[in-house]
Design an enzyme around this catalytic site. Sequence first.
Site, PDB file in Angstrom:
ATOM      1  N   CYS A   2      17.754   6.495  12.882  1.00 30.91           N
ATOM      2  CA  CYS A   2      18.530   8.001  13.625  1.00 30.91           C
ATOM      3  C   CYS A   2      19.056   7.543  14.966  1.00 30.91           C
ATOM      4  CB  CYS A   2      17.392   9.020  13.880  1.00 30.91           C
ATOM      5  SG  CYS A   2      16.048   8.724  14.773  1.00 30.91           S
ATOM      6  N   ARG A  49      18.525  12.437  12.355  1.00 29.07           N
ATOM      7  CA  ARG A  49      17.571  11.508  11.335  1.00 29.07           C
ATOM      8  C   ARG A  49      18.416  11.209  10.136  1.00 29.07           C
ATOM      9  NH1 ARG A  49      13.211  13.096   7.150  1.00 29.07           N
ATOM     10  NH2 ARG A  49      12.271  10.714   6.677  1.00 29.07           N
ATOM     11  N   LEU A  50      18.648   9.859  10.007  1.00 29.47           N
ATOM     12  CA  LEU A  50      18.950   9.112   8.688  1.00 29.47           C
ATOM     13  C   LEU A  50      17.459   8.914   7.782  1.00 29.47           C
ATOM     14  CD1 LEU A  50      21.290   8.188   7.068  1.00 29.47           C
ATOM     15  CD2 LEU A  50      20.949   6.015   8.043  1.00 29.47           C
ATOM     16  N   GLU A  76      12.833   1.292  12.639  1.00 31.78           N
ATOM     17  CA  GLU A  76      11.684   1.184  11.447  1.00 31.78           C
ATOM     18  C   GLU A  76      10.471   0.488  11.927  1.00 31.78           C
ATOM     19  OE1 GLU A  76      11.873   2.962   8.717  1.00 31.78           O
ATOM     20  OE2 GLU A  76      13.862   3.336   8.558  1.00 31.78           O
ATOM     21  N   ASP A  99       6.564   6.173   9.143  1.00 27.21           N
ATOM     22  CA  ASP A  99       6.303   4.985   9.968  1.00 27.21           C
ATOM     23  C   ASP A  99       5.809   5.502  11.424  1.00 27.21           C
ATOM     24  OD1 ASP A  99       8.928   5.318   9.674  1.00 27.21           O
ATOM     25  OD2 ASP A  99       9.165   3.457  10.883  1.00 27.21           O
ATOM     26  N   ILE A 287      32.755  -9.640   1.900  1.00 23.50           N
ATOM     27  CA  ILE A 287      34.211  -9.402   2.210  1.00 23.50           C
ATOM     28  C   ILE A 287      34.980 -10.560   2.197  1.00 23.50           C
ATOM     29  CG2 ILE A 287      33.334  -9.246   4.624  1.00 23.50           C
ATOM     30  CD1 ILE A 287      35.367  -7.047   5.033  1.00 23.50           C
ATOM     31  N   SER A 363      20.605  -8.069   6.881  1.00 22.04           N
ATOM     32  CA  SER A 363      21.637  -9.137   7.273  1.00 22.04           C
ATOM     33  C   SER A 363      20.978 -10.586   7.728  1.00 22.04           C
ATOM     34  CB  SER A 363      22.285  -8.583   8.449  1.00 22.04           C
ATOM     35  OG  SER A 363      23.286  -9.376   8.998  1.00 22.04           O
ATOM     36  N   GLY A 364      21.689 -11.294   7.778  1.00 20.80           N
ATOM     37  CA  GLY A 364      21.132 -12.641   8.290  1.00 20.80           C
ATOM     38  C   GLY A 364      21.588 -13.140   9.756  1.00 20.80           C
TER      39      GLY A 364
END
Length: 642
Positions: A2, A49-50, A76, A99, A287, A363-364
């Site tokens: 969020c 919040r998401l 998180e 969490d 992409i 993601s890396g």
Amino acid sequence: MCGIHGIYHLDGQPVQPSLLSAMGDVTRHRGPDDEGQHIDGACGIAMRRLSIIDLAGGHQPISNADGSLVLVCNGEIYNFRELRAELQAKGYRFKTGSDSEVLLHLYDAEGDDCVHRLNGMFDFALWDARRQRLLIGRDRLGVKPLYVLQDGRRVAFATEAKALLALPGVRAELNRDAVADYLHLGYVAAPASMFKGIRKLPPATLLSVENGQVRQWRYWRLPTAIERRWTASEWLDRTRDQLEKSVRMQMVSDVPIGAFLSGGVDSSAVVGYMARHSDQPIRTYAIGFEGGEAETLYNELPYARQVAGMFGTQHREIVVKPDVVGLLPRLLWHMDEPVADTAFITTYLVSEFARQDVKVILSGVGGDELFGGYRRYLGGHYAARFNRLPGPLRQLVAAVAARLPADRHSGLLNKLRLVKGFVASAGMHPDDRYRSYLQVIGRAEVAQLLVGGSPPGDDALARAFAGAGDADALNRMFAVDAETQLPDDLLMLTDKMSMAVSLECRVPLLDHELVELAAAMPEHIKVPGGQLKHLMKSALGDLLPQNILHRPKRGFGTPMGAWLKRELAPVLRGLLAPAVLERRGLFHAPVVQRLVSDHEANRIDGTDVLLAMMNLEIWSLLYLDRRDPADIAEELKRLVTA
């Protein structure tokens, strides 16, 4: 995941709910699913919040049983289940499955030291009503951003700087002291921001407000001791195990997750380990760009397809000719601060694409820093070879190299650009040599460019080198990256561009346990004989094929330098026109025009410095002149059509 924000009035004045609402409205994109606030007299904390974990019960702010502790948390905490079980064994009762509630009870049990137990990406604000104390904090690597305003009357904070501009008496003003370092590095390094009076809370930092006193301290630093007892095979085993553990931990979610996939070593490793720990096909997103030679250099889709096929992913890809003119104002509004790294455009486009299906993406980001994947890490290796040449021959090579053309968007000219940089820096002190690779332009050139010159004193890189310890050369460079470019450029743009479309982006290669392992790894293990990323590639030998492990490296950016010579040339010259520069009063127009001419003639690759100045002007139009992004985009489009 969020956006959080809040206010603490040092004079005891009650916080008005409307102020918190106004701050939250600005960052609605970070949390479209829910909102909440808690006010206790002079302190108010709030969030958008998401919903990712405990969709129904994870509403924030969240409090303990008697309401004496109240928390808002963004991000998180990946080890929350283990911590939850431990706290339950001690008698703590949980009312949600989120969490964030773990952090609340862990603070009650262990106080400020609770942050040492957390594995995650986060920023948080915790109100301790018993002590009338506000505590805010940021994760170890700085994956999640946090801005602070402290003006003598109040302490306010927000995940995005623009939320602080919603407060009474706060207006956007340029922090002129930050401009020189921005031009030098291409981003604004913490604790500064481009806004006067607003600063970033550095990574791994806590700030408390209690009894009218504001205190700030660092709770974690990158280890500097090198572990020399382990054999190469032990390093392989430990790295392989920790890579897999980090990815597995960050797959926790109550909503569908996916992964960015470029077909490079880092993103492919993440996808491979995700596939091992999922009973459903992983969703992957890639992409590519359409166009000429420059666009082809950035097109990694064939590699991504190969990896997707190996692991049976649900693979989607998008080939774009982006409307950069239309995008830049909107994206720079979301960024809060200007940046010269074109990866912010690519990250936004692929995030927008992935958000059609998922709310969480892996993601890396970070693998090149941890395991020595950038060419700039080889500066010492090549300098040693170059300096073995006879003096007259070195002088001749240096004279020839200085005249070489440079353009990163042409295969041949990009190689010449790298040769030019390595030769020019071969005789420098290692710290100065590394600075020459990181910088957009040198500090002497910045002084020539800026009206009034460049301010004296140490900059972010000097401070980072001073704190890097006596580790070997490679890990010393990694320590500098971890203090500067990683949090303030790569992670900042990753967070801002993914959250612009309400997408949570996780970075498992920056799990702090993996980071600590990599920081202790000797240089001769990481990059023996100048072999970039050797140890990591060896550790992944049973997961990825050789052509992926040893493919040519390509950055996750755009062919911006080529566009500035072609379709964006009118925008470049319009934004950096003498009349515009004179009105803004920051840059000497003749110096700017010489940079533009040298870039167009391939005498230099001026992509970064030209984009830095363009983006600073667009940022100024947005925040200083208070213009709408759509209005600015239309003006830029008129430059192109004219």
